[in-house]
Enzyme design. Structure first.
Site, PDB file in Angstrom:
ATOM      1  N   ASP A   1      -1.555  -0.576   5.957  1.00 32.08           N
ATOM      2  CA  ASP A   1      -1.714   0.029   7.283  1.00 32.08           C
ATOM      3  C   ASP A   1      -3.156  -0.009   7.788  1.00 32.08           C
ATOM      4  OD1 ASP A   1      -2.424   1.938   5.308  1.00 32.08           O
ATOM      5  OD2 ASP A   1      -2.145   3.575   6.738  1.00 32.08           O
TER       6      ASP A   1
ATOM      7  N   ASP B   1       1.136   9.486   5.048  1.00 32.82           N
ATOM      8  CA  ASP B   1      -0.168   9.777   4.466  1.00 32.82           C
ATOM      9  C   ASP B   1      -0.448  11.278   4.508  1.00 32.82           C
ATOM     10  OD1 ASP B   1      -2.641   9.624   3.381  1.00 32.82           O
ATOM     11  OD2 ASP B   1      -3.565   8.542   5.054  1.00 32.82           O
TER      12      ASP B   1
ATOM     13  N   GLN C   1      -6.815   5.724  -5.117  1.00 35.02           N
ATOM     14  CA  GLN C   1      -6.641   7.160  -5.372  1.00 35.02           C
ATOM     15  C   GLN C   1      -7.978   7.778  -5.769  1.00 35.02           C
ATOM     16  OE1 GLN C   1      -3.902   9.010  -4.766  1.00 35.02           O
ATOM     17  NE2 GLN C   1      -2.938   7.190  -3.894  1.00 35.02           N
TER      18      GLN C   1
ATOM     19  N   ASP D   1      -0.127   4.971   0.795  1.00 30.15           N
ATOM     20  CA  ASP D   1      -0.301   6.007   1.815  1.00 30.15           C
ATOM     21  C   ASP D   1      -0.385   5.415   3.229  1.00 30.15           C
ATOM     22  OD1 ASP D   1      -0.376   8.135  -0.085  1.00 30.15           O
ATOM     23  OD2 ASP D   1      -2.404   7.486  -0.623  1.00 30.15           O
TER      24      ASP D   1
ATOM     25  N   THR E   1      -2.621   1.115  -4.765  1.00 28.42           N
ATOM     26  CA  THR E   1      -3.100   2.259  -3.996  1.00 28.42           C
ATOM     27  C   THR E   1      -4.490   2.725  -4.451  1.00 28.42           C
ATOM     28  OG1 THR E   1      -2.569   4.569  -3.408  1.00 28.42           O
ATOM     29  CG2 THR E   1      -1.776   3.811  -5.548  1.00 28.42           C
TER      30      THR E   1
ATOM     31  N   HIS F   1     -11.160   5.234  -8.672  1.00 31.53           N
ATOM     32  CA  HIS F   1     -12.612   5.345  -8.485  1.00 31.53           C
ATOM     33  C   HIS F   1     -12.972   5.884  -7.110  1.00 31.53           C
ATOM     34  CE1 HIS F   1     -11.926   2.012 -11.483  1.00 31.53           C
ATOM     35  NE2 HIS F   1     -12.510   2.968 -12.180  1.00 31.53           N
TER      36      HIS F   1
ATOM     37  N   TYR G   1      -4.767  13.236  -0.357  1.00 32.74           N
ATOM     38  CA  TYR G   1      -4.890  13.743  -1.723  1.00 32.74           C
ATOM     39  C   TYR G   1      -3.598  14.380  -2.244  1.00 32.74           C
ATOM     40  CZ  TYR G   1      -9.823  13.044  -0.747  1.00 32.74           C
ATOM     41  OH  TYR G   1     -11.019  12.492  -0.400  1.00 32.74           O
TER      42      TYR G   1
ATOM     43  N   ASP H   1       0.848  -1.182   0.000  1.00 32.69           N
ATOM     44  CA  ASP H   1       0.000   0.000   0.000  1.00 32.69           C
ATOM     45  C   ASP H   1       0.893   1.244   0.000  1.00 32.69           C
ATOM     46  OD1 ASP H   1      -2.285   1.741   0.617  1.00 32.69           O
ATOM     47  OD2 ASP H   1      -1.370   1.849   2.607  1.00 32.69           O
TER      48      ASP H   1
HETATM   49 MG   LIG Z   1      -2.839   3.184   3.550  1.00 28.71          MG
HETATM   50 ZN   LIG Z   2     -11.414   1.054  -8.708  1.00 25.34          ZN
END
Ligand SMILES: [Mg+2]
Ligand SMILES: [Zn+2]
Length: 199
Positions: free
Chosen positions: A132, A20, A56, A14, A54, A95, A23, A12
């Site tokens: 995490d 983290d 997003q 962030d 990840t 998404h 955005y 992963d």
């Molecule tokens: Mg994370």
């Molecule tokens: Zn997706």
């Protein structure tokens, strides 16, 4: 030289690989979590291929566009390469959460891991997912991987289910890498506990 593993370690981004910053697509604000690069280097030295997966949602939510995410990805790849770590791939779900038509790639769904496996011929049963929060664990488990939850305080809801039980917990990415490197390969072709328990 180490043989390449049949699987990969999915990581992963962030809160796991980098701190983290919600955005964030500004490369200047990228900072690795403690010992993250050492962890990746250890995994790579043992032949593990490394794939970042990840969520997003900032793309669907209009916070940034795909080009901005690609610039961030390129900066991340470059920073890792400068420290001797090569990523096999970087896959993102663009998404939105709670979309009317849910996608199959937003973690806790396993789509990103499955896409990577298909693209690179990875053995998911031989792979690990490190994250995490329990959504990472669930995505990994649903893909058939073993899982590590970084116990860094980022999971706050602790919704439990069969899919959300990490194989192991670790305080940071280096500790996770040490556990993965030390873990025995999964035994194949033996009756699983589930199969042995069924009539
Ligand atoms: Mg994370
Ligand atoms: Zn997706």
């Amino acid at each position: 030289m180490q043989l390449e593993q049949a699987g990969a370690v999915f990581i992963d981004k962030d809160g796991t690989l980098v701190e983290d910053v919600p955005y964030n697509v500004d490369p200047a604000k990228l900072s690795f979590t403690p010992h993250a690069v050492d962890g990746l280097r250890l995994l790579a030295a043992h032949g593990w291929r490394l794939v970042v997966v990840t969520n997003q949602p900032g793309i669907a939510l209009g916070r940034f566009d795909l080009n901005a995410l690609h610039r961030l990805r390129d900066a991340l790849v470059e920073r890792l390469a400068a420290q001797g770590v090569e990523l096999l791939d970087f896959l993102a779900c663009p998404h939105a959460p709670r979309a009317a038509m849910p996608c199959d790639c937003r973690k806790p769904a396993p789509g990103l891991l499955q896409q990577a496996a298909q693209r690179h011929g990875l053995d998911l049963a031989a792979s690990w997912m490190v994250g995490d929060i329990l959504d990472d664990v669930e995505a990994g488990a649903r893909a058939g991987c073993r899982t590590v939850l970084l116990d860094v305080g980022n999971e706050t809801l602790w919704r439990h289910s069969h899919w959300r039980e990490p194989t192991l917990m670790a305080p940071d990415l280096l500790a996770a890498a040490r556990r993965i490197v030390a873990a025995r390969p999964r035994r194949r072709h033996l009756p699983s506990r589930e199969a042995a328990a069924s009539p």
